[in-house]
Design a protein around this motif. Structure first.
Motif, PDB file in Angstrom:
ATOM      1  N   TYR A  69      43.150  51.674  24.747  1.00 18.94           N
ATOM      2  CA  TYR A  69      42.118  51.307  23.786  1.00 18.94           C
ATOM      3  C   TYR A  69      40.726  51.356  24.414  1.00 18.94           C
ATOM      4  N   ALA A  75      39.697  54.974  24.567  1.00 22.89           N
ATOM      5  CA  ALA A  75      39.510  55.530  23.223  1.00 22.89           C
ATOM      6  C   ALA A  75      38.043  55.615  22.845  1.00 22.89           C
ATOM      7  N   LEU A 105      49.618  58.994  11.271  1.00 25.05           N
ATOM      8  CA  LEU A 105      49.208  58.172  12.406  1.00 25.05           C
ATOM      9  C   LEU A 105      47.700  57.963  12.503  1.00 25.05           C
ATOM     10  N   ALA A 141      45.177  54.534   7.628  1.00 24.22           N
ATOM     11  CA  ALA A 141      45.956  53.431   7.070  1.00 24.22           C
ATOM     12  C   ALA A 141      46.229  53.743   5.607  1.00 24.22           C
ATOM     13  N   MET A 197      45.187  51.609   2.415  1.00 19.41           N
ATOM     14  CA  MET A 197      43.786  51.239   2.242  1.00 19.41           C
ATOM     15  C   MET A 197      43.038  52.411   1.621  1.00 19.41           C
ATOM     16  N   LYS A 243      33.004  53.278  16.801  1.00 17.76           N
ATOM     17  CA  LYS A 243      34.072  52.761  17.657  1.00 17.76           C
ATOM     18  C   LYS A 243      33.730  51.370  18.163  1.00 17.76           C
ATOM     19  N   ALA A 268      51.013  71.183  13.061  1.00 14.37           N
ATOM     20  CA  ALA A 268      52.409  71.626  13.056  1.00 14.37           C
ATOM     21  C   ALA A 268      53.213  71.044  11.901  1.00 14.37           C
ATOM     22  N   ALA A 269      52.789  69.893  11.357  1.00 19.73           N
ATOM     23  CA  ALA A 269      53.583  69.281  10.288  1.00 19.73           C
ATOM     24  C   ALA A 269      53.068  69.668   8.904  1.00 19.73           C
ATOM     25  N   LEU A 270      52.105  70.596   8.870  1.00 22.21           N
ATOM     26  CA  LEU A 270      51.522  70.954   7.576  1.00 22.21           C
ATOM     27  C   LEU A 270      52.060  72.298   7.106  1.00 22.21           C
ATOM     28  N   ALA A 285      44.099  47.239   8.716  1.00 22.52           N
ATOM     29  CA  ALA A 285      44.547  48.551   9.185  1.00 22.52           C
ATOM     30  C   ALA A 285      45.544  48.402  10.327  1.00 22.52           C
ATOM     31  N   GLN A 325      49.116  48.125   9.358  1.00 19.43           N
ATOM     32  CA  GLN A 325      49.746  49.352   8.864  1.00 19.43           C
ATOM     33  C   GLN A 325      49.891  50.404   9.937  1.00 19.43           C
ATOM     34  N   ASN A 326      48.964  50.417  10.885  1.00 15.92           N
ATOM     35  CA  ASN A 326      48.916  51.526  11.828  1.00 15.92           C
ATOM     36  C   ASN A 326      48.194  51.082  13.097  1.00 15.92           C
ATOM     37  N   GLN A 386      48.289  52.331  16.044  1.00 19.91           N
ATOM     38  CA  GLN A 386      47.718  53.445  16.809  1.00 19.91           C
ATOM     39  C   GLN A 386      46.287  53.747  16.363  1.00 19.91           C
ATOM     40  N   MET A 387      46.046  53.615  15.062  1.00 21.20           N
ATOM     41  CA  MET A 387      44.712  53.892  14.536  1.00 21.20           C
ATOM     42  C   MET A 387      43.689  52.925  15.124  1.00 21.20           C
ATOM     43  N   ILE A 422      43.972  51.271  18.042  1.00 17.01           N
ATOM     44  CA  ILE A 422      43.794  51.602  19.459  1.00 17.01           C
ATOM     45  C   ILE A 422      42.818  52.764  19.575  1.00 17.01           C
ATOM     46  N   ALA A 423      42.973  53.747  18.681  1.00 16.75           N
ATOM     47  CA  ALA A 423      42.113  54.929  18.725  1.00 16.75           C
ATOM     48  C   ALA A 423      40.655  54.582  18.458  1.00 16.75           C
ATOM     49  N   GLN A 424      40.410  53.429  17.842  1.00 20.69           N
ATOM     50  CA  GLN A 424      39.022  53.023  17.603  1.00 20.69           C
ATOM     51  C   GLN A 424      38.448  52.240  18.768  1.00 20.69           C
ATOM     52  N   PHE A 464      57.933  69.280   1.545  1.00 22.24           N
ATOM     53  CA  PHE A 464      56.656  69.519   2.178  1.00 22.24           C
ATOM     54  C   PHE A 464      56.776  69.460   3.699  1.00 22.24           C
ATOM     55  N   THR A 518      58.907  72.424   5.291  1.00 21.22           N
ATOM     56  CA  THR A 518      58.219  73.687   5.576  1.00 21.22           C
ATOM     57  C   THR A 518      57.403  73.566   6.849  1.00 21.22           C
ATOM     58  N   GLY A 519      56.811  72.379   7.034  1.00 22.69           N
ATOM     59  CA  GLY A 519      55.996  72.187   8.225  1.00 22.69           C
ATOM     60  C   GLY A 519      56.831  72.264   9.489  1.00 22.69           C
ATOM     61  N   GLN A 572      57.827  75.785  10.833  1.00 18.44           N
ATOM     62  CA  GLN A 572      56.730  76.727  11.050  1.00 18.44           C
ATOM     63  C   GLN A 572      56.642  77.179  12.499  1.00 18.44           C
TER      64      GLN A 572
END
Lengths: 263, 311
Positions: free
Chosen positions: A76, A79, A91, A94, A97, A109, A176-178, B163, B166-167, B169-170, B172-174, B304, B307-308, B311
């Motif tokens: 963190y 980050a 990932l 959220a 929201m 940040k 890759a997941a799209l 947030a 729910q997530n 990781q999000m 931490i990324a901030q 959906f 398919t991803g 690929q």
């Protein structure tokens, strides 16, 4: 500038499952580099990203950011300089929201206080930024992010990540997941943002053609080492066949049954 | 009768708001509530019997609950144990602490002591019949807390907490440490629970160390009942439905207590009913989320990602 110095990553050290995922990996990433990374499964691509982002601390070696040793810094803390986008579009946002609340959280940040920073001025700013995605999201600020498609969600994640202008952008197979259409759209946006904001970026991809088409530098990883590092004119003139040949030359083996690499 | 249900619903609704914060917003199932509810009651009771102004005692109760919640989060953060175990540890330790607070007794009556309620009932509250003026009082208290919470969850810090649930990781990324958010959030939750306990003690006229037994399950049942009634992701509705759920729960329990004997129910069966209510709510949510109910949307999503993958 970001530097990796003799990074070793060993999992299960001292057990019979001991696994050296990264071996004496050293790397200098220059400001403004857009590096694409290829390598078969188990080559250490994701582990490399985890070491840079601070999710894993390396068994040996150091990570430098602008000359400062950040090896002991938690994920963190790093980050603040590193933005990372994962393969899974869920990932980065959220889902329960609204779009605007997601953007409030990510547009700056660091620790947030008891301020309410969602106002008209900020909404206008978010809208202006969202227009760049060309997905009509600027009119859906109040919608739940969970209602967006995977491609929209990943594009939003990309926008939110570059909003804070990270010093290093890590893209972990983020398309890759799209589905193919959305994947190329997100990839285009990625390229646009990187050149527009002069970001330093690293992108892991399974697609050799992509690795050649994008960026100014290409790394080939195998067995936890960088076996091929090419940039500038030489990279521009690469072809998929030449890359495969190169791999044979260096490793004297063929790719481990990884046909996906050749697409 | 109706006023009684509403008053109890509002008092316990404050506790349910605390449970809602941990279970629904932070995704940190927290059992310390069983200890912090009687802790709030104990601090209030021993505070006013030893001569503290009731408002000060209430503030200390809130802070006490907050600190206890922080302890749970710190155990979870530092020792990397699941939140449930951390909560059970705090809850168990609080039982002893609460008896200490009560002066080495298991309960403390509040008869003939001036409480916030008795002061109010002698003053403004005397304008209306007792139960009705209590209803006005707790309506104001519960709504005040609700609106403060609504505001908090609209601030940048509050949004970040939402947030994180729910997530992670999000967050931490901030560049935000999720541990800090957990300490602040679980603290806030238990501060509210202790506040609720402090009001409950004044309303019932005593504090008891066993007041909190099973309270977390009660709170969860209240939260879930509210979720049945209203669907929304707006924080104002979310907190409102918790309070409404609390009132509904108290109503069901009231009828269980007073009319249950027709079918041979005793007050001792109410916990069984509470548990069954929660199981029913869980089963209903699961059924609603099954592919058969969700229909088209989920199946398109699956193809959906397929398919991803190739690929």
């Amino acid at each position: 500038m970001i530097g990796l110095n003799d990074i070793e990553m060993v999992f299960g050290q001292g057990t019979s499952d001991e696994n050296h995922v990264l071996n004496n990996l050293s790397l200098k990433i220059n400001k403004g580099d857009f590096i694409t990374i290829i390598g078969s499964n188990g080559a250490g691509k994701s582990t490399l990203f985890n070491v840079i982002s601070g999710k894993y601390s390396p068994s040996f070696g150091q990570v430098f950011f602008n000359g400062a040793d950040v090896t002991p810094f938690a994920e963190y803390k790093r980050a603040k300089w590193v933005g990372r986008i994962f393969q899974d579009p869920l990932l980065g946002t959220a889902g329960n929201m609204s779009l605007e609340h997601n953007m409030v959280i990510t547009h700056k940040k660091g620790f947030k206080g008891l301020r309410v920073s969602l106002n008209r001025e900020n909404r206008e700013f978010f809208k202006k930024e969202l227009v760049q995605l060309d997905m009509n999201l600027e009119n859906r600020l109040k919608d739940n992010v969970g209602n967006l498609s995977g491609g929209q969600r990943q594009a939003l994640t990309l926008l939110m990540t570059v909003l804070s202008r990270p010093e290093l952008l890590l893209l972990d197979e983020h398309t890759a997941a799209l589905d193919p259409k959305n994947a190329s759209k997100v990839l285009e946006l990625t390229d646009k943002f990187i050149s527009q904001y002069k970001l330093t970026a690293m992108m892991v991809t399974h697609n050799m053609q992509q690795a050649i088409d994008y960026g100014n530098r290409l790394l080939m990883l195998d067995g936890g080492e960088v076996i091929f590092d090419v940039s500038g004119e030489m990279k521009k003139n690469l072809t998929v066949e030449a890359l495969v040949k190169k791999f044979h030359e260096i490793r004297k083996t063929s790719f481990k049954s990884d046909e996906a690499l050749l697409t | 009768m109706l006023e009684g249900i509403l008053v109890e619903g509002l008092i316990y609704g404050i506790m349910a708001l605390g449970v809602f914060i941990t279970f629904r917003i932070l995704d940190f199932p927290d059992l310390s509530v069983d200890g912090t509810f009687p802790m709030g009651a104990a601090i209030m009771a021993s505070g006013i019997t030893s001569g503290l102004p009731p408002m000060v005692a209430l503030l200390i109760a809130f802070i006490g609950g907050y600190i206890a919640g922080m302890v749970t989060a710190i155990i979870h953060n530092r020792l990397k144990v699941p939140s449930l175990l951390a909560g059970i540890l705090t809850m168990t330790m609080l039982w002893s602490v609460n008896i200490r607070i009560l002066g080495n007794k298991a309960n403390l009556p509040l008869l003939r002591v001036e409480t916030m309620l008795s002061r109010y009932l002698d003053g403004w509250g005397s304008l209306l019949p007792r139960e009705w003026s209590l209803l006005v009082y707790f309506l104001i208290v519960a709504l005040l807390i609700k609106f403060l919470l609504d505001y908090f969850f609209k601030t940048d810090l509050g949004l970040t907490m939402g947030a994180m649930g729910q997530n992670e990781q999000m967050i931490i990324a901030q560049g935000i440490n999720p541990r800090t958010l957990k300490i602040l959030g679980v603290g806030l939750s238990n501060g509210l629970v202790a506040t609720s306990g402090a009001f409950a003690a004044q309303y019932q006229g005593f504090a008891d160390v066993n007041l909190g037994q099973g309270i977390v399950v009660t709170g969860l049942a209240m939260v879930m009942m509210g979720e049945f009634l209203l669907k929304s992701n707006k924080i104002g509705w979310l907190t409102l439905r918790v309070i409404i759920g609390a009132i509904l729960y108290k109503a069901i329990m009231y009828f269980g207590r007073f009319y249950g004997y027709y079918i041979n129910l005793t007050p001792n069966d109410l916990r069984l009913i509470t548990g069954l209510l929660i199981i029913g709510a869980l089963a209903f949510t699961k059924l609603k989320g099954s592919p058969k109910w969700k229909g088209k949307l989920s199946s398109t999503f699956k193809s959906f990602s397929k398919t991803g993958g190739t690929q």
